[in-house]
Design an enzyme around this catalytic site. Structure first.
Site, mmCIF file in Angstrom:
data_model
loop_
_atom_site.group_PDB
_atom_site.id
_atom_site.type_symbol
_atom_site.label_atom_id
_atom_site.label_comp_id
_atom_site.label_asym_id
_atom_site.label_seq_id
_atom_site.Cartn_x
_atom_site.Cartn_y
_atom_site.Cartn_z
ATOM 1 N N HIS A 1 37.598 -16.295 -22.114
ATOM 2 C CA HIS A 1 36.587 -15.336 -22.648
ATOM 3 C C HIS A 1 35.156 -15.074 -23.988
ATOM 4 O O HIS A 1 36.127 -15.321 -24.510
ATOM 5 C CB HIS A 1 36.965 -13.767 -22.730
ATOM 6 C CG HIS A 1 36.662 -12.630 -22.798
ATOM 7 N ND1 HIS A 1 36.503 -11.303 -23.145
ATOM 8 C CD2 HIS A 1 37.632 -11.208 -21.465
ATOM 9 C CE1 HIS A 1 35.775 -10.738 -22.846
ATOM 10 N NE2 HIS A 1 37.057 -10.215 -21.969
ATOM 11 N N ALA A 2 34.093 -14.634 -23.112
ATOM 12 C CA ALA A 2 33.164 -14.845 -24.586
ATOM 13 C C ALA A 2 32.777 -13.697 -25.478
ATOM 14 O O ALA A 2 32.471 -13.711 -26.514
ATOM 15 C CB ALA A 2 31.778 -14.902 -23.175
ATOM 16 N N ASP A 3 34.010 -12.671 -25.647
ATOM 17 C CA ASP A 3 34.136 -11.621 -26.461
ATOM 18 C C ASP A 3 35.020 -11.173 -26.061
ATOM 19 O O ASP A 3 34.691 -9.764 -26.425
ATOM 20 C CB ASP A 3 33.009 -10.800 -26.185
ATOM 21 C CG ASP A 3 32.834 -9.618 -27.486
ATOM 22 O OD1 ASP A 3 32.891 -9.668 -28.172
ATOM 23 O OD2 ASP A 3 32.345 -8.843 -26.787
ATOM 24 N N LEU A 4 36.596 -11.914 -26.626
ATOM 25 C CA LEU A 4 37.954 -11.516 -26.591
ATOM 26 C C LEU A 4 38.294 -11.034 -27.809
ATOM 27 O O LEU A 4 38.417 -11.155 -29.218
ATOM 28 C CB LEU A 4 38.564 -12.386 -26.179
ATOM 29 C CG LEU A 4 40.343 -11.772 -26.163
ATOM 30 C CD1 LEU A 4 40.188 -11.217 -24.787
ATOM 31 C CD2 LEU A 4 40.429 -13.389 -26.272
ATOM 32 N N ASN B 1 38.161 -4.907 -25.831
ATOM 33 C CA ASN B 1 37.924 -6.096 -24.482
ATOM 34 C C ASN B 1 39.375 -5.441 -24.246
ATOM 35 O O ASN B 1 39.880 -6.162 -22.894
ATOM 36 C CB ASN B 1 37.239 -6.448 -24.284
ATOM 37 C CG ASN B 1 35.405 -6.478 -24.482
ATOM 38 O OD1 ASN B 1 34.766 -5.234 -24.119
ATOM 39 N ND2 ASN B 1 34.837 -7.018 -24.984
#
Length: 239
Positions: A165-168, A172
């Protein structure tokens, strides 16, 4: 479950024909959305929630960030349709749901070519019912350590399927009224052939930074070291 795809001029649309029909391109129109989104406006970086044919849906438009985003807010360099951010995220959601991972159901995506080399994209997903993001929850109330362990185990489950996941971050992660966690917003994320331990730990570290930042921003914000240790315990036990 069937997915259909069609082209309309410079636009290409993919949609889940169990949920919507070929007329779903209407749902991507700014005027239609603002007329049906309970007073919400379609603007940069904002998810728009709306109802359609008994479904609760979420619209997201893709935006450039940084300096380039101020110049070309909605356009990206175009190479091939499968390589566009919108197509990649739509297909990734399909793949993760096939793996049984708790993510929103993708409903439709639209990509518009902007000659000679740019494109614009937007996606519609099914809204996770009776849910709030973790930021909202922790501003309202604490979670017990059992829930933190559960969240840690869930993140480990995604990593076991090689999901990066690029932006955990806390916003989100969704928590439903029934106590189930979901991960959302997989833009720029990927399912790798093999997820390295370094990348897995960087996901977890990103979440911690997010929680620390939110704790400095909101008061009250119900997060403690004990909670984090519980998350790490759940993560380790699930590996």
């Amino acid at each position: 479950m069937g997915y259909r795809q069609f082209k309309n001029g410079l636009a290409q649309v993919i949609y889940d024909d169990e949920l919507v029909g070929a007329d779903c391109e209407t749902l991507f129109r700014k005027d239609w959305l603002e007329a049906n989104a309970r007073g919400a406006t379609v603007e940069r970086g904002k998810a728009v929630m709306f109802a359609y044919n008994g479904l609760e849906l979420v619209f997201k438009r893709y935006h450039r960030g940084g300096l380039a985003g101020r110049v070309v807010e909605k356009s990206y360099l175009y190479s091939r349709l499968p390589n566009t951010r919108v197509w990649r995220e739509f297909n990734m959601l399909r793949d993760m749901r096939a793996l049984g991972l708790p993510v929103p159901r993708p409903v439709a995506a639209r990509c518009v070519s902007v000659p000679p080399l740019a494109y614009r994209g937007a996606m519609i997903t099914e809204r996770v019912p009776d849910s709030k993001n973790l930021t909202e929850v922790l501003c309202e109330r604490p979670l017990d350590n059992e829930n933190w362990e559960k969240l840690g185990a869930l993140i480990a489950h995604f990593h076991a399927h090689n999901v990066y996941h690029a932006d955990l971050n806390a916003s989100n992660i969704l928590l439903t009224g029934g106590g189930d966690f979901y991960l959302i917003d997989f833009d720029k994320s990927v399912i790798r052939k093999s997820l390295s331990r370094q990348d897995a730990l960087s996901n977890v570290s990103r979440l911690r930074r997010s929680l620390d930042k939110l704790q400095g921003k909101h008061s009250p914000f119900h997060f403690s070291e004990e909670n984090w240790r519980a998350l790490e315990k759940g993560y380790a036990a699930a590996q």
